[in-house]
Design a protein around this motif. Structure first.
Motif, PDB file in Angstrom:
ATOM      1  N   ARG A  41       0.834  -1.202   0.000  1.00 13.79           N
ATOM      2  CA  ARG A  41       0.000   0.000   0.000  1.00 13.79           C
ATOM      3  C   ARG A  41       0.877   1.264   0.000  1.00 13.79           C
ATOM      4  O   ARG A  41       0.671   2.192  -0.767  1.00 13.79           O
ATOM      5  N   VAL A  44       2.591   1.776  -3.388  1.00 15.45           N
ATOM      6  CA  VAL A  44       1.709   2.341  -4.417  1.00 15.45           C
ATOM      7  C   VAL A  44       1.600   3.851  -4.205  1.00 15.45           C
ATOM      8  O   VAL A  44       1.719   4.642  -5.150  1.00 15.45           O
ATOM      9  N   ASP A  45       1.407   4.260  -2.942  1.00 16.61           N
ATOM     10  CA  ASP A  45       1.285   5.696  -2.664  1.00 16.61           C
ATOM     11  C   ASP A  45       2.533   6.448  -3.100  1.00 16.61           C
ATOM     12  O   ASP A  45       2.462   7.531  -3.691  1.00 16.61           O
ATOM     13  N   VAL A  47       4.926   5.522  -5.277  1.00 18.28           N
ATOM     14  CA  VAL A  47       5.125   5.543  -6.736  1.00 18.28           C
ATOM     15  C   VAL A  47       4.175   6.558  -7.368  1.00 18.28           C
ATOM     16  O   VAL A  47       4.548   7.295  -8.283  1.00 18.28           O
ATOM     17  N   LEU A  48       2.967   6.642  -6.817  1.00 17.80           N
ATOM     18  CA  LEU A  48       2.017   7.639  -7.315  1.00 17.80           C
ATOM     19  C   LEU A  48       2.584   9.037  -7.118  1.00 17.80           C
ATOM     20  O   LEU A  48       2.544   9.881  -8.012  1.00 17.80           O
ATOM     21  N   GLY A  51       6.299   9.167  -8.995  1.00 16.81           N
ATOM     22  CA  GLY A  51       6.321   8.751 -10.391  1.00 16.81           C
ATOM     23  C   GLY A  51       5.212   9.353 -11.217  1.00 16.81           C
ATOM     24  O   GLY A  51       5.444  10.153 -12.118  1.00 16.81           O
ATOM     25  N   VAL A  52       3.986   8.978 -10.867  1.00 15.39           N
ATOM     26  CA  VAL A  52       2.857   9.367 -11.729  1.00 15.39           C
ATOM     27  C   VAL A  52       2.738  10.879 -11.803  1.00 15.39           C
ATOM     28  O   VAL A  52       2.485  11.443 -12.862  1.00 15.39           O
ATOM     29  N   VAL A 153      11.127   4.186 -10.020  1.00 16.75           N
ATOM     30  CA  VAL A 153      10.431   5.110 -10.906  1.00 16.75           C
ATOM     31  C   VAL A 153      11.366   5.712 -11.952  1.00 16.75           C
ATOM     32  O   VAL A 153      10.979   5.972 -13.084  1.00 16.75           O
ATOM     33  N   LEU A 156      11.688   4.125 -15.455  1.00 20.03           N
ATOM     34  CA  LEU A 156      10.424   4.243 -16.194  1.00 20.03           C
ATOM     35  C   LEU A 156      10.267   5.660 -16.732  1.00 20.03           C
ATOM     36  O   LEU A 156       9.892   5.858 -17.896  1.00 20.03           O
TER      37      LEU A 156
ATOM     38  N   VAL B  11      -1.016   4.175 -10.994  1.00 23.45           N
ATOM     39  CA  VAL B  11       0.321   3.587 -10.880  1.00 23.45           C
ATOM     40  C   VAL B  11       0.489   2.476 -11.907  1.00 23.45           C
ATOM     41  O   VAL B  11       1.521   2.372 -12.572  1.00 23.45           O
ATOM     42  N   PHE B  14       1.016   3.972 -15.272  1.00 26.20           N
ATOM     43  CA  PHE B  14       2.348   4.575 -15.332  1.00 26.20           C
ATOM     44  C   PHE B  14       3.412   3.510 -15.560  1.00 26.20           C
ATOM     45  O   PHE B  14       4.282   3.648 -16.434  1.00 26.20           O
ATOM     46  N   GLY B  18       5.802   3.201 -18.790  1.00 25.73           N
ATOM     47  CA  GLY B  18       7.261   3.234 -18.642  1.00 25.73           C
ATOM     48  C   GLY B  18       7.904   1.998 -19.234  1.00 25.73           C
ATOM     49  O   GLY B  18       8.866   2.083 -19.997  1.00 25.73           O
TER      50      GLY B  18
END
Lengths: 258, 154
Positions: A41, A44-45, A47-48, A51-52, A153, A156, B11, B14, B18
């Protein structure tokens, strides 16, 4: 004279101490990352967050960098009637050097600084001490997901940056300046191979991810618990990360293929 | 719940984007060998390959139909070049393969001139006729030698 030598000595010792502390933090992160619970969890947070939310700025910068590189290259190459090599020029510059370096600088400025500020303000408001009170290791719960997400990240984002930049270069070169599409693409594909260029770009992106992730979390984690401490951590992250990215880039370029 | 779902979706999207761009860079642009086994693989021998490199294109009438897989020395101290070609290519057995240069400064590539025989080459077979790379230095050397000889000779 003696006083100057003493400050020099003290600075050197501080620097070595900080390097050691970074290494210890890195080892802790590796240990926590490999040991369950894996806290998906949190990953994911993070990377969001790093990254995103960096995708837009990375793509926008990529497109403009590719487009201006194309313009620049065309001006010079067309003098020799060698517009066909535009793809090779753009590809070389983007895949090996500009792609990883610019991506890492952008991410350090956008996500690295935010990461350091977040951790530093957690230190200031004693949230990390609160975690320790509940016998949750802050390195495990806060630092590790942040640092590791940065490492995951970066390659990517590098890939996205380069592909978007190549599209930008293709648009300017082919649609605006009139280079033959086939020539552009074939010179791009001929000039680059996996081992020499793409692999080097990926290794660089990974290395820069490690650098930014470590520097941001270390600066935040060791910041003074004051408002000035938060700002110092943020500034320090951007400055240290940017300089070490550029130095590390030169070292990898120079050592590649030896 | 809705917000965590959408963050997971973002995510996932993404990571896919990537990975797709890295795959594009590696396979398409990086030219990691994606043709794989199973295509038409032919062998040619040359006395001198000059500046030919692996991944150099193989073309017929200027159309690229494959690429050089490997260049090695064979037991007779000649260069053995193995190339991957499109599998549906029907090349007569008397086809000629030559090392050519694209323009004056360009890279070297293999040019195949199809022959006239009915029988076609199958995978693993060898070209019987090959033309070496044209070496400018050697040509100039020959020219200079000849010129020297003719002026010295009475």
């Amino acid at each position: 004279m003696r006083a100057r030598l003493e400050t020099l000595g003290a600075r050197t010792l501080d620097g070595i101490g900080a390097l050691g502390a970074v290494a210890v933090l890195a080892l802790q992160i590796v240990r926590m990352g490999l040991k369950p619970p894996y806290r998906l969890r949190r990953w994911v947070d993070e990377v969001l967050d790093s990254g995103v939310r960096s995708v837009l700025i990375v793509c926008l910068s990529g497109a403009t960098v590719g487009a201006s590189l194309s313009l620049l290259g065309y001006g010079t190459l067309s003098r020799f009637g060698a517009e066909g090599f535009l793809g090779a020029l753009v590809g070389h510059a983007l895949v090996r050097e500009l792609g990883p370096v610019l991506t890492a600088l952008l991410v350090a400025g956008r996500a690295g600084s935010a990461m350091a500020a977040e951790i530093a303000s957690m230190v200031q408001t004693e949230q990390l001490d609160g975690l320790r009170m509940m016998s949750i290791d802050p390195v495990d719960y806060v630092i590790t997901p942040k640092a590791c997400s940065m490492i995951a990240v970066m390659p990517l984002l590098y890939g996205l940056f380069v592909v978007v930049a190549l599209l930008g270069a293709l648009y300017v070169g082919v649609d605006l300046l009139g280079v033959d599409r086939g020539q552009f693409l074939s010179s791009l594909e001929d000039a680059l191979n996996f081992r020499e260029h793409v692999a080097q770009g990926l290794v660089k992106a990974l290395a820069f991810g490690v650098l930014v992730g470590l520097i941001a979390t270390y600066r935040g984690y060791t910041s003074e618990p004051t408002s000035a401490g938060v700002s110092a951590a943020t500034t320090g992250t951007v400055v240290t990360a940017s300089v070490s990215i550029l130095v590390c880039n030169y070292v990898i370029t120079a050592l590649w293929g030896i | 719940m809705a917000s965590t779902r959408s963050s997971e979706f973002a995510v996932g999207l993404f990571v896919m984007a990537g990975l797709a761009s890295i795959a594009y860079l590696s396979l398409q642009v990086g030219g990691l060998n994606y043709r794989g086994e199973g295509g038409l693989q032919l062998v040619a021998h040359f006395d001198d390959v000059g500046g030919l490199t692996t991944r150099a294109p193989v073309s017929i009438a200027g159309v690229t139909v494959g690429q050089v897989r490997s260049i090695a020395l064979d037991e007779y101290m000649r260069a053995q070049v193995i190339m991957d070609l499109d599998s549906d290519l029907a090349l007569p057995v008397d086809s000629v393969v030559a090392i050519r240069t694209a323009g004056i400064l360009g890279d070297q590539f293999l040019a195949v001139e199809p022959g006239a025989e009915e029988v076609v080459l199958t995978s693993g077979e060898e070209f019987s006729f090959s033309e070496d790379a044209l070496s400018l230095e050697r040509l100039i050397g020959k020219f200079v030698n000849n010129a020297g000889l003719s002026s010295d000779d009475p």
